[in-house]
Design an enzyme around this catalytic site. Sequence first.
Site, PDB file in Angstrom:
ATOM      1  N   HIS A 256     -10.197  -5.157  -3.490  1.00 52.37           N
ATOM      2  CA  HIS A 256      -8.857  -5.331  -2.925  1.00 52.37           C
ATOM      3  C   HIS A 256      -8.976  -5.745  -1.473  1.00 52.37           C
ATOM      4  O   HIS A 256      -9.885  -5.306  -0.761  1.00 52.37           O
ATOM      5  CB  HIS A 256      -8.014  -4.058  -3.062  1.00 52.37           C
ATOM      6  CG  HIS A 256      -8.672  -2.815  -2.559  1.00 52.37           C
ATOM      7  ND1 HIS A 256      -9.644  -2.148  -3.282  1.00 52.37           N
ATOM      8  CD2 HIS A 256      -8.518  -2.108  -1.413  1.00 52.37           C
ATOM      9  CE1 HIS A 256     -10.052  -1.082  -2.602  1.00 52.37           C
ATOM     10  NE2 HIS A 256      -9.392  -1.045  -1.455  1.00 52.37           N
TER      11      HIS A 256
ATOM     12  N   ASN B 169     -13.002  -3.226   2.117  1.00 53.32           N
ATOM     13  CA  ASN B 169     -13.993  -2.167   2.311  1.00 53.32           C
ATOM     14  C   ASN B 169     -14.947  -2.149   1.126  1.00 53.32           C
ATOM     15  O   ASN B 169     -14.517  -2.347  -0.019  1.00 53.32           O
ATOM     16  CB  ASN B 169     -13.281  -0.822   2.443  1.00 53.32           C
ATOM     17  CG  ASN B 169     -12.373  -0.763   3.662  1.00 53.32           C
ATOM     18  OD1 ASN B 169     -12.694  -1.331   4.704  1.00 53.32           O
ATOM     19  ND2 ASN B 169     -11.238  -0.088   3.534  1.00 53.32           N
TER      20      ASN B 169
ATOM     21  N   GLY C 143     -15.880   2.658   3.522  1.00 52.81           N
ATOM     22  CA  GLY C 143     -14.594   3.348   3.393  1.00 52.81           C
ATOM     23  C   GLY C 143     -13.806   2.960   2.161  1.00 52.81           C
ATOM     24  O   GLY C 143     -12.586   3.094   2.127  1.00 52.81           O
ATOM     25  N   GLN C 144     -14.521   2.493   1.125  1.00 53.89           N
ATOM     26  CA  GLN C 144     -13.831   2.092  -0.112  1.00 53.89           C
ATOM     27  C   GLN C 144     -13.530   3.330  -0.954  1.00 53.89           C
ATOM     28  O   GLN C 144     -14.448   4.055  -1.333  1.00 53.89           O
ATOM     29  CB  GLN C 144     -14.702   1.111  -0.906  1.00 53.89           C
ATOM     30  CG  GLN C 144     -14.000   0.564  -2.148  1.00 53.89           C
ATOM     31  CD  GLN C 144     -14.860  -0.443  -2.913  1.00 53.89           C
ATOM     32  OE1 GLN C 144     -16.060  -0.596  -2.639  1.00 53.89           O
ATOM     33  NE2 GLN C 144     -14.246  -1.130  -3.862  1.00 53.89           N
ATOM     34  N   SER C 145     -12.249   3.561  -1.251  1.00 53.29           N
ATOM     35  CA  SER C 145     -11.885   4.716  -2.088  1.00 53.29           C
ATOM     36  C   SER C 145     -11.501   4.302  -3.500  1.00 53.29           C
ATOM     37  O   SER C 145     -11.527   5.147  -4.395  1.00 53.29           O
ATOM     38  CB  SER C 145     -10.753   5.511  -1.433  1.00 53.29           C
ATOM     39  OG  SER C 145      -9.596   4.723  -1.316  1.00 53.29           O
TER      40      SER C 145
ATOM     41  N   HIS D 122      -7.021  -5.581   1.992  1.00 56.21           N
ATOM     42  CA  HIS D 122      -5.923  -5.020   2.776  1.00 56.21           C
ATOM     43  C   HIS D 122      -5.398  -6.114   3.695  1.00 56.21           C
ATOM     44  O   HIS D 122      -6.191  -6.810   4.344  1.00 56.21           O
ATOM     45  CB  HIS D 122      -6.429  -3.894   3.688  1.00 56.21           C
ATOM     46  CG  HIS D 122      -6.906  -2.668   2.986  1.00 56.21           C
ATOM     47  ND1 HIS D 122      -6.110  -1.557   2.818  1.00 56.21           N
ATOM     48  CD2 HIS D 122      -8.106  -2.364   2.429  1.00 56.21           C
ATOM     49  CE1 HIS D 122      -6.805  -0.606   2.192  1.00 56.21           C
ATOM     50  NE2 HIS D 122      -8.023  -1.073   1.945  1.00 56.21           N
TER      51      HIS D 122
ATOM     52  N   ASP E 298       0.852  -1.192   0.000  1.00 54.68           N
ATOM     53  CA  ASP E 298       0.000   0.000   0.000  1.00 54.68           C
ATOM     54  C   ASP E 298       0.889   1.243   0.000  1.00 54.68           C
ATOM     55  O   ASP E 298       1.910   1.308   0.691  1.00 54.68           O
ATOM     56  CB  ASP E 298      -0.923  -0.005   1.232  1.00 54.68           C
ATOM     57  CG  ASP E 298      -2.071   0.980   1.075  1.00 54.68           C
ATOM     58  OD1 ASP E 298      -3.221   0.532   0.923  1.00 54.68           O
ATOM     59  OD2 ASP E 298      -1.816   2.210   1.089  1.00 54.68           O
ATOM     60  N   ILE E 299       0.506   2.229  -0.788  1.00 57.84           N
ATOM     61  CA  ILE E 299       1.298   3.454  -0.935  1.00 57.84           C
ATOM     62  C   ILE E 299       1.256   4.305   0.341  1.00 57.84           C
ATOM     63  O   ILE E 299       2.135   5.149   0.554  1.00 57.84           O
ATOM     64  CB  ILE E 299       0.776   4.256  -2.161  1.00 57.84           C
ATOM     65  CG1 ILE E 299       1.853   5.155  -2.729  1.00 57.84           C
ATOM     66  CG2 ILE E 299      -0.491   5.028  -1.837  1.00 57.84           C
ATOM     67  CD1 ILE E 299       1.511   5.699  -4.120  1.00 57.84           C
TER      68      ILE E 299
HETATM   69  P1  AMP Z   1      -9.756   1.587   0.153  1.00 58.69           P
HETATM   70  O1  AMP Z   1      -9.804   2.951   0.804  1.00 58.69           O
HETATM   71  O2  AMP Z   1     -10.183   0.462   1.026  1.00 58.69           O
HETATM   72  O3  AMP Z   1     -10.444   1.602  -1.191  1.00 58.69           O
HETATM   73  O4  AMP Z   1      -8.208   1.300  -0.090  1.00 58.69           O
HETATM   74  C1  AMP Z   1      -7.501   1.835  -1.156  1.00 58.69           C
HETATM   75  C2  AMP Z   1      -6.044   1.742  -0.769  1.00 58.69           C
HETATM   76  O5  AMP Z   1      -5.279   1.915  -1.936  1.00 58.69           O
HETATM   77  C3  AMP Z   1      -5.583   2.805   0.239  1.00 58.69           C
HETATM   78  O6  AMP Z   1      -5.060   2.171   1.398  1.00 58.69           O
HETATM   79  C4  AMP Z   1      -4.514   3.578  -0.540  1.00 58.69           C
HETATM   80  O7  AMP Z   1      -3.448   3.988   0.276  1.00 58.69           O
HETATM   81  C5  AMP Z   1      -4.086   2.556  -1.578  1.00 58.69           C
HETATM   82  N1  AMP Z   1      -3.547   3.124  -2.799  1.00 58.69           N
HETATM   83  C6  AMP Z   1      -4.053   4.125  -3.552  1.00 58.69           C
HETATM   84  N2  AMP Z   1      -3.279   4.335  -4.641  1.00 58.69           N
HETATM   85  C7  AMP Z   1      -2.271   3.421  -4.571  1.00 58.69           C
HETATM   86  C8  AMP Z   1      -1.151   3.131  -5.410  1.00 58.69           C
HETATM   87  N3  AMP Z   1      -0.906   3.804  -6.540  1.00 58.69           N
HETATM   88  N4  AMP Z   1      -0.308   2.133  -5.028  1.00 58.69           N
HETATM   89  C9  AMP Z   1      -0.541   1.449  -3.890  1.00 58.69           C
HETATM   90  N5  AMP Z   1      -1.589   1.667  -3.072  1.00 58.69           N
HETATM   91  C10 AMP Z   1      -2.439   2.645  -3.409  1.00 58.69           C
END
Ligand code: AMP
Length: 114
Positions: free
Chosen positions: A100, A87, A93-95, A102, A30-31
């Site tokens: 995916h 999520n 809390g899915q962004s 975690h 994760d970034i």
């Molecule tokens: P969610 O909020 O559950 O949808 O998780 C999305 C996750 O993706 C978050 O923890 C972000 O930090 C991670 N994320 C977003 N962009 C990247 C990226 N380019 N490389 C790795 N992780 C990412």
Amino acid sequence: MADCLFCKIAAGEIPSNKLYEDEAILAFHDIDPQAPVHFLVIPKRHVESAAALNENDGPLLGHIYAKIAELCREQGVDKTGYRVVTNIGVHGGQSVPHLHFHVLGGRSMKWPPG
Ligand code: AMP
Ligand code: ZN
């Protein structure tokens, strides 16, 4: 799927810090890590969230969870334990709208989550 961040990462169009890859799934760090160990596991195929899974996805999910266990052994958190979270939607809390998982470890997790 066009304009999906994780589809682009799966296709190698956007770089990621990979832990594992095969024809079906990809695991990458994760970034913005929320724990000493924090990586994501995704299917390469676009699936919007766990809410879009069906009975036919059983083998994919088994493969993902088996690989998570293997990667957690490699990362040295199998003995201390870890958390797997997916999520779903706004309140979940899915962004990123591509399924995916975690995987978080290396510290004690709180419950209930925020
Ligand atoms: P969610 O909020 O559950 O949808 O998780 C999305 C996750 O993706 C978050 O923890 C972000 O930090 C991670 N994320 C977003 N962009 C990247 C990226 N380019 N490389 C790795 N992780 C990412
Ligand atoms: Zn996607």
